[in-house]
Design an enzyme around this catalytic site. Structure first.
Site, mmCIF file in Angstrom:
data_model
loop_
_atom_site.group_PDB
_atom_site.id
_atom_site.type_symbol
_atom_site.label_atom_id
_atom_site.label_comp_id
_atom_site.label_asym_id
_atom_site.label_seq_id
_atom_site.Cartn_x
_atom_site.Cartn_y
_atom_site.Cartn_z
ATOM 1 N N GLY A 98 0.836 -1.194 0.000
ATOM 2 C CA GLY A 98 0.000 0.000 0.000
ATOM 3 C C GLY A 98 0.872 1.245 0.000
ATOM 4 N N HIS B 289 2.399 5.095 20.494
ATOM 5 C CA HIS B 289 2.102 5.768 19.229
ATOM 6 C C HIS B 289 0.605 6.052 19.190
ATOM 7 C CE1 HIS B 289 2.610 7.116 15.203
ATOM 8 N NE2 HIS B 289 1.963 6.106 14.653
ATOM 9 N N ARG C 286 -6.796 4.186 16.496
ATOM 10 C CA ARG C 286 -5.856 3.088 16.266
ATOM 11 C C ARG C 286 -6.308 1.833 16.999
ATOM 12 N NH1 ARG C 286 -2.272 7.472 16.213
ATOM 13 N NH2 ARG C 286 -0.947 7.525 14.354
ATOM 14 N N VAL D 276 5.311 -1.549 11.413
ATOM 15 C CA VAL D 276 4.687 -0.263 11.117
ATOM 16 C C VAL D 276 3.157 -0.346 11.265
ATOM 17 C CG1 VAL D 276 4.476 1.584 9.380
ATOM 18 C CG2 VAL D 276 6.586 0.249 9.516
ATOM 19 N N SER D 277 2.625 -1.559 11.205
ATOM 20 C CA SER D 277 1.178 -1.758 11.283
ATOM 21 C C SER D 277 0.618 -1.211 12.591
ATOM 22 C CB SER D 277 0.861 -3.255 11.178
ATOM 23 O OG SER D 277 1.469 -3.832 10.036
ATOM 24 N N VAL E 190 2.147 3.235 2.375
ATOM 25 C CA VAL E 190 3.306 3.286 3.282
ATOM 26 C C VAL E 190 4.382 2.308 2.824
ATOM 27 C CG1 VAL E 190 4.130 2.916 5.635
ATOM 28 C CG2 VAL E 190 1.943 4.061 5.244
ATOM 29 N N GLY E 191 3.985 1.064 2.541
ATOM 30 C CA GLY E 191 4.950 0.055 2.136
ATOM 31 C C GLY E 191 5.659 0.407 0.845
ATOM 32 N N ARG F 26 -6.333 3.296 8.934
ATOM 33 C CA ARG F 26 -7.364 4.038 9.671
ATOM 34 C C ARG F 26 -8.271 4.783 8.711
ATOM 35 N NH1 ARG F 26 -4.446 7.893 13.707
ATOM 36 N NH2 ARG F 26 -6.512 8.272 14.540
#
EC number: 1.1.1.37
Length: 312
Positions: free
Chosen positions: A13, A179, A92, A122-123, A15-16, A86
């Protein structure tokens, strides 16, 4: 491949794919991009490879679907971004059960093929997903770390640069804790060109920047309708650099604490020395009484989420 490091990014996606592109641009690694959606990773890998001619890096990105995990075998670092993003109005914590299942399955596939890898999670919810990855992989604590503090710190530093009108390159800040909304921007350790922040900006303006940092992800979700990706992808790539190149950088990462900062058996954001072994050392900061209190509140918030996990 020609002595290059091997980096796998699970989740193609936004981010990846951004992380994969940033690592590819550094030109020291073969990158394997994996996604459950057929052809998505292959298409993005091809696009990133074709940019290499323009930007000056070798086309060494491979894209596979979830049946192609064998391509990830022997990775030095694996970045796990897989999971639902999200949506507006979603916290989250709402993601925890669904993403636990996804991260657990990904970790199982990765751990049996790359037994010496460092896992960068990172998930979301980030702190909880680090617990899942550590429990499923059974890797030592230093080889399962989370990307959160670098992103949160980058947001804080961006706001400081905009407020002061000074270069973001001169801003040094650190954000600790979970986070989420209970993160702890450490104002006492924040400087601009070596000058303490409170000598440059009023206390009221500092409070505003701190609060904006805490909801920085949510602000972008409201604007875009989905999570951020440029800054998170770049932050994950910075961690990959530090590990693959054994840089020994002190970076705010989510690490498993066993007494440091008075916190035990919990993943929390702290400064760590990041190198080839992963989170090789937790670095202690001298916090003010108020910052210690905020860190305790953050700890409690993270524990609440972790308690609902099956894998912990």
């Amino acid at each position: 491949m020609n002595g290059r490091k091997k980096v796998t990014v699970v989740g193609a996606g936004n981010v990846g794919a951004t992380c994969a592109q940033e690592v590819a641009r550094r030109d020291y690694a073969e990158v394997v991009l994996v996604d459950v959606k057929p052809d998505l990773a292959a298409g993005k890998a091809l696009d990133i490879n074709q940019a290499g001619s323009v930007l000056g890096y070798e086309p060494t990105v491979v894209g596979v679907d979830a049946s192609g995990y064998d391509a990830s075998a022997g990775s030095d670092v694996v970045v796990i971004t897989a999971g639902l993003p999200r949506k507006p109005g979603m916290s989250r914590d709402d993601l925890v059960k669904t993403n636990e299942t996804i991260v657990a399955e990904v970790t199982r596939e990765i751990a049996k093929r790359s037994k010496q890898a460092v896992l960068v999670i990172v998930s979301n919810p980030l702190d909880a997903m680090c617990h899942v990855a550590r429990a499923v992989s059974k890797f030592p604590r230093e080889r399962v770390v989370g990307m959160a503090g670098i992103l949160d710190t980058a947001r804080f530093e961006c706001f400081i640069a905009q407020e002061t009108g000074l270069s973001v390159k001169e801003v040094t800040a650190t954000v600790l804790g979970g986070h989420g909304d209970q993160m702890v921007p450490v104002v006492s350790a924040t400087t601009v060109g070596g000058v303490p922040l409170d000598q440059l900006v009023s206390a009221a303006k500092i409070r505003k920047m701190v609060e904006r940092t805490k909801v920085g992800g949510g602000e972008i979700v409201k604007l875009l309708g989905t999570s951020a990706w440029y800054a998170p992808g770049a932050a994950a790539a910075q961690m990959v650099d530090a590990i693959c190149l054994d840089e020994k950088r002190v970076l705010p990462c989510t690490a498993y604490l066993q007494g440091e900062y008075g916190i035990r058996d919990l993943y929390m954001g702290v400064p760590v020395k990041l190198g080839a072994g992963g989170a090789e050392e937790v670095v202690k900061l001298r916090l003010t009484a108020a910052e210690k209190k905020m860190l305790k509140l953050s700890e409690a918030a993270v524990r609440d989420v972790v308690q609902v996990l099956t894998h912990r």
